[in-house]
Design a protein around this motif. Sequence first.
Motif, PDB file in Angstrom:
ATOM      1  N   LEU A 162      15.309  -1.945   3.895  1.00 21.72           N
ATOM      2  CA  LEU A 162      15.148  -3.215   4.614  1.00 21.72           C
ATOM      3  C   LEU A 162      13.722  -3.364   5.160  1.00 21.72           C
ATOM      4  CD1 LEU A 162      18.532  -3.610   6.549  1.00 21.72           C
ATOM      5  CD2 LEU A 162      17.801  -4.672   4.390  1.00 21.72           C
ATOM      6  N   VAL A 163      13.145  -2.241   5.592  1.00 23.83           N
ATOM      7  CA  VAL A 163      11.748  -2.289   6.053  1.00 23.83           C
ATOM      8  C   VAL A 163      10.828  -2.699   4.896  1.00 23.83           C
ATOM      9  CG1 VAL A 163       9.815  -0.844   6.816  1.00 23.83           C
ATOM     10  CG2 VAL A 163      12.010  -0.686   7.984  1.00 23.83           C
TER      11      VAL A 163
ATOM     12  N   GLU B 280       7.407  -6.862  -4.774  1.00 23.76           N
ATOM     13  CA  GLU B 280       6.108  -7.526  -4.990  1.00 23.76           C
ATOM     14  C   GLU B 280       6.234  -8.565  -6.094  1.00 23.76           C
ATOM     15  OE1 GLU B 280       3.360  -3.648  -3.701  1.00 23.76           O
ATOM     16  OE2 GLU B 280       3.746  -4.066  -5.824  1.00 23.76           O
TER      17      GLU B 280
ATOM     18  N   TYR C 268      11.213  -5.241  15.110  1.00 22.87           N
ATOM     19  CA  TYR C 268      11.265  -3.820  15.437  1.00 22.87           C
ATOM     20  C   TYR C 268      11.251  -3.673  16.951  1.00 22.87           C
ATOM     21  CZ  TYR C 268       9.719  -3.387  10.554  1.00 22.87           C
ATOM     22  OH  TYR C 268       9.601  -3.480   9.195  1.00 22.87           O
TER      23      TYR C 268
ATOM     24  N   ASP D 275      -2.020  -4.989  -5.665  1.00 26.39           N
ATOM     25  CA  ASP D 275      -1.285  -4.702  -4.429  1.00 26.39           C
ATOM     26  C   ASP D 275      -1.773  -3.423  -3.763  1.00 26.39           C
ATOM     27  OD1 ASP D 275       0.771  -6.853  -4.280  1.00 26.39           O
ATOM     28  OD2 ASP D 275       1.220  -6.087  -6.268  1.00 26.39           O
TER      29      ASP D 275
ATOM     30  N   ARG E  76      -4.181 -12.544  -0.439  1.00 24.12           N
ATOM     31  CA  ARG E  76      -3.273 -11.401  -0.240  1.00 24.12           C
ATOM     32  C   ARG E  76      -3.703 -10.572   0.961  1.00 24.12           C
ATOM     33  NH1 ARG E  76      -0.424  -9.662  -5.083  1.00 24.12           N
ATOM     34  NH2 ARG E  76      -0.689 -11.253  -6.665  1.00 24.12           N
TER      35      ARG E  76
ATOM     36  N   ARG F 207       8.066 -11.667  -4.794  1.00 18.84           N
ATOM     37  CA  ARG F 207       7.176 -12.380  -3.868  1.00 18.84           C
ATOM     38  C   ARG F 207       6.122 -13.166  -4.655  1.00 18.84           C
ATOM     39  NH1 ARG F 207       3.148  -8.443  -1.373  1.00 18.84           N
ATOM     40  NH2 ARG F 207       2.328  -8.758  -3.480  1.00 18.84           N
ATOM     41  N   ASP F 208       5.492 -12.502  -5.629  1.00 22.26           N
ATOM     42  CA  ASP F 208       4.441 -13.172  -6.403  1.00 22.26           C
ATOM     43  C   ASP F 208       5.020 -14.280  -7.277  1.00 22.26           C
ATOM     44  OD1 ASP F 208       2.704 -11.464  -5.194  1.00 22.26           O
ATOM     45  OD2 ASP F 208       2.300 -10.221  -6.958  1.00 22.26           O
TER      46      ASP F 208
ATOM     47  N   ARG G  79       2.211   3.924  -0.022  1.00 16.45           N
ATOM     48  CA  ARG G  79       2.661   2.790   0.789  1.00 16.45           C
ATOM     49  C   ARG G  79       4.111   2.997   1.234  1.00 16.45           C
ATOM     50  NH1 ARG G  79       2.127  -0.859   4.484  1.00 16.45           N
ATOM     51  NH2 ARG G  79       3.123  -2.849   4.124  1.00 16.45           N
TER      52      ARG G  79
ATOM     53  N   LEU H 150       5.681 -11.324   9.927  1.00 14.65           N
ATOM     54  CA  LEU H 150       6.509 -11.269   8.748  1.00 14.65           C
ATOM     55  C   LEU H 150       7.852 -10.648   9.110  1.00 14.65           C
ATOM     56  CD1 LEU H 150       6.235 -11.921   5.746  1.00 14.65           C
ATOM     57  CD2 LEU H 150       5.692  -9.552   5.392  1.00 14.65           C
ATOM     58  N   GLY H 151       8.896 -11.269   8.678  1.00 16.84           N
ATOM     59  CA  GLY H 151      10.188 -10.625   8.822  1.00 16.84           C
ATOM     60  C   GLY H 151      10.934 -11.023  10.059  1.00 16.84           C
ATOM     61  N   SER H 152      12.224 -11.198   9.918  1.00 19.14           N
ATOM     62  CA  SER H 152      13.040 -11.514  11.078  1.00 19.14           C
ATOM     63  C   SER H 152      13.605 -10.233  11.654  1.00 19.14           C
ATOM     64  CB  SER H 152      14.187 -12.439  10.685  1.00 19.14           C
ATOM     65  OG  SER H 152      15.032 -11.763   9.791  1.00 19.14           O
ATOM     66  N   LEU H 153      13.351  -9.131  10.943  1.00 26.66           N
ATOM     67  CA  LEU H 153      13.800  -7.847  11.464  1.00 26.66           C
ATOM     68  C   LEU H 153      12.791  -7.433  12.519  1.00 26.66           C
ATOM     69  CD1 LEU H 153      15.997  -5.702  11.006  1.00 26.66           C
ATOM     70  CD2 LEU H 153      14.428  -4.566   9.459  1.00 26.66           C
TER      71      LEU H 153
ATOM     72  N   GLU I 271      -3.777  -2.759  -0.050  1.00 26.99           N
ATOM     73  CA  GLU I 271      -3.441  -1.696   0.905  1.00 26.99           C
ATOM     74  C   GLU I 271      -4.645  -0.801   1.161  1.00 26.99           C
ATOM     75  OE1 GLU I 271      -0.865  -1.319   2.860  1.00 26.99           O
ATOM     76  OE2 GLU I 271      -0.198  -3.188   1.964  1.00 26.99           O
TER      77      GLU I 271
ATOM     78  N   ASN J 103      11.268  -6.380   4.420  1.00 29.29           N
ATOM     79  CA  ASN J 103      10.654  -7.078   5.549  1.00 29.29           C
ATOM     80  C   ASN J 103       9.147  -7.165   5.410  1.00 29.29           C
ATOM     81  OD1 ASN J 103      10.865  -8.314   8.128  1.00 29.29           O
ATOM     82  ND2 ASN J 103      10.244  -6.404   9.108  1.00 29.29           N
ATOM     83  N   GLU J 104       8.528  -6.055   5.013  1.00 30.62           N
ATOM     84  CA  GLU J 104       7.069  -6.007   5.015  1.00 30.62           C
ATOM     85  C   GLU J 104       6.451  -6.261   3.642  1.00 30.62           C
ATOM     86  OE1 GLU J 104       5.141  -3.336   7.599  1.00 30.62           O
ATOM     87  OE2 GLU J 104       6.918  -2.951   8.808  1.00 30.62           O
ATOM     88  N   THR J 105       7.291  -6.569   2.662  1.00 30.16           N
ATOM     89  CA  THR J 105       6.716  -6.874   1.344  1.00 30.16           C
ATOM     90  C   THR J 105       7.021  -8.317   0.940  1.00 30.16           C
ATOM     91  OG1 THR J 105       7.046  -4.572   0.729  1.00 30.16           O
ATOM     92  CG2 THR J 105       6.533  -6.108  -1.043  1.00 30.16           C
TER      93      THR J 105
ATOM     94  N   GLN K 226       0.082  -9.280   9.185  1.00 30.73           N
ATOM     95  CA  GLN K 226       1.266  -8.450   9.296  1.00 30.73           C
ATOM     96  C   GLN K 226       1.016  -7.180  10.096  1.00 30.73           C
ATOM     97  OE1 GLN K 226       2.424  -7.883   5.224  1.00 30.73           O
ATOM     98  NE2 GLN K 226       3.994  -6.453   5.919  1.00 30.73           N
TER      99      GLN K 226
ATOM    100  N   GLY L  95       9.160 -10.302   2.714  1.00 34.86           N
ATOM    101  CA  GLY L  95       9.207 -11.081   3.948  1.00 34.86           C
ATOM    102  C   GLY L  95      10.605 -11.465   4.372  1.00 34.86           C
ATOM    103  N   SER L  96      10.683 -12.131   5.516  1.00 35.76           N
ATOM    104  CA  SER L  96      11.962 -12.394   6.159  1.00 35.76           C
ATOM    105  C   SER L  96      12.899 -13.228   5.299  1.00 35.76           C
ATOM    106  CB  SER L  96      11.724 -13.093   7.489  1.00 35.76           C
ATOM    107  OG  SER L  96      11.051 -14.304   7.260  1.00 35.76           O
TER     108      SER L  96
END
Lengths: 329, 487
Positions: free
Chosen positions: A280-281, A249, B15, B283, B320, A252-253, A50, B10-13, B287, A284-286, B327, A288-289
Amino acid sequence: MKSKVGDHAQSVDNVVTLVTSPGPRIDSEAHLVATLKALPGVDAVGVEARVAKLATRSIKTSAKKEALDLALSMVDLTTLEGADTFQKVRSLCTKAMLPDPRDASVPSVAAVCVYPDLVALAKDVVKGSSVKVASVATAFPSGRASMKVKLADVEEAVSAGADEIDMVIDRGAFLSGQLGRVYEEIVAVKEACGTAHLKVILETGELVTYDNVRKASWLAMLAGADFIKTSTGKVSVSATRPVALVMLEAVRDFADVYGQKIGVKVAGGIRTSKDAIRYLVLVNETAGSAWLSPDLFRFGASSLLNDLLMQRQKLASGVYVRSDEFSVD
Amino acid sequence: MSSTPPSSKLGSLDYAPALESKSSATIAAHYGLFIEGAFREASSSQSFSSINPATEEELTTISQANAADVDAAVASARKAYDSVWSKMPGAERGKYLYRIARIIQERSRELAVVETLDNGKPIRESRDVDVPTAAAHFFYYAGWADKLEHAGFGPSPRPLGVAGQIVPWNFPLLMAAWKLAPALATGNTCVLKPAETTSLSAMVLADILQQADLPPGVVNIITGDGSTGAALVAHPGVDKIAFTGSTGVGRQIQRSLATTTKHVTLELGGKGANIVFDDAPLDETVEGIIDGIFFNQGHVCCAGSRLLVQESIADDILARLLRRVDQLRVGDPMDKNTDVGAINSAEQLERIRVLANAGDEEGATRYTSSCELPKKGFWFAPTVFSNVAQTHRIAREEIFGPVLSVLTFRTPEEAIAKANNTTYGLACGVWSEKGSRTLWAAQRLRAGVVWANTYNRFDPTSPFGGVRESGFGREGGRHGLEGYLDV
């Protein structure tokens, strides 16, 4: 045709809410052990796959600018050397407030991170700015001292004005299964912190497995950590992105269950902007913002700051300047 | 290209668009047939257009081969077999394969761009999966070329002769590599027929074969629709047919070959079950489910299109999973941050729509990703059906699109019974942290491939293929040699 996430639940009235009820989250060591044991396992191959996939995210132009500034604002500018001098700390604090004196649009960093004896000095320099002073404590980095000494260490840093305390867990106790002891130490340190924020360093390089990282993350959060932090930077393996993913994770959980957002700090070995952006990615993708803020994500670093400044300058002007354009401390 | 950047909730970043440059690939206005080491026009002079499924713009025109062209290609392959390739020592054949593998690596960016423009798959996948795995297959079989007597098929295994190879549109270059590499390593010559909608990467491959100085006629590439494929299958000069594609066409092929002495291997459809036990690593499992069904827009014969989750964790997994589905970045396949690209053709899009609508009608609960879809091109938002019953069409028929059907089970026995209750048998996944349970399940699943705590992993050293209506014969590994040897 769209439906909400919860639509599949067959009988909503059967849902029993246990976890959000008030009262202590953990009432005995047996309860703690059972809670940590019930966490799902981590598949190491999957975590690393991942992370490798997310490392291919291409962050360019406007996104890169945004990411660089965000990363700058998340830096805990750190000096944790026996050779630290008053002048070095003074210089560090000045730089933390105004990382690039020629460019006022550069955000100040989140905090400076020093040893307890330098807290008062640092606090004096950053007075009136948004920069916080963080202090390592609890017999950093090994954590090998009595509880009494550890608490005294914390109290000294707090009374000198530290806004944040970076404690280390007793890895020996954790690895030998004395989870209750680790928990109680964190609870005691949290109490000694008073209003100061508590970052709990798991020293993931010594925990070795991702399962241990997940367990230690939950243990620290259940015990009252405001932040969970990867490393001291003093052992050979510091922050890694797979470890950060597992910790993200976990926060988040934990927020899903308890409604409380815990921060994550990655520390040690993060030197380049590219690396920082990859973290940061992950955030962002785990998680969240909501976690894309210095309140909930930090980089413990020193040389990273100059690389961020250099990349920021490159993005604006199109050319790299020489590294001596930026101060060393 | 669509100007809408892929959306991510998801995310304020945000792309920014990160488009792969098209300049690394030069697409000719027209491509002919590759016969006897050179491009030539089809005897009928007919051609068809190849479009970019993400924009519906024409990329090029391609010659339509008829029976006469097939005849010429087979004759060319026969000549090359008799005069050069069957006489060449294995070590020499291996050198050609190594050379092809290296040129694929050298021209990987060009191949990835061509594949993405022509197929609609995300550039990240063509760059990181299709092209490197294609090169890996050539490298792997190059190594076998001079070691065939040690492969367990006797002291001096003989090639079959001329192999007719028909590949699908979902992994155009990779499937061509899966077919060509073992055939060439074992000393066969080939007539390759790419899918009608995705011939472009095979045209670049033809150029690579020229660059590698492969003797003329060892590989011939003929383009066209189903009639071209049918002519190839029916041609009396062909000794072996290797087909990857739908079960329907596979059945026709087997029927037409029934009275002949031609060898045949078929790699057909599937309805893979991804089985999640309650002790799974959650998790990573999520994926894996995502990879299993949304990789390549679900255009994967071994896709994990049926998710079987143990009842006690079904709600947790589903929540989940749906968060993760939202996303996914759907959009311009040339954007390096795109996760899910375009559906390959209008025809396939229609098929997906029909089956998804059947899911609604039969009472399953549909969840559609909130992503925005580009206006032009063929698109289908990632979709998850929960509350699916074993009797539903979406649990039985291959959708070949980004549509997942979620079912639950209570006991391990029930999981196996449901997983095996299909006419297919290509691939399954088992998710559990308990090794004994994984092995127990793997022994009972009727499928050619069982993945443990992963999904959609392909490696040239590992045999791949199905049982029952998913076909027969193996590609990859030592087993992959057998289909091209007279054993």
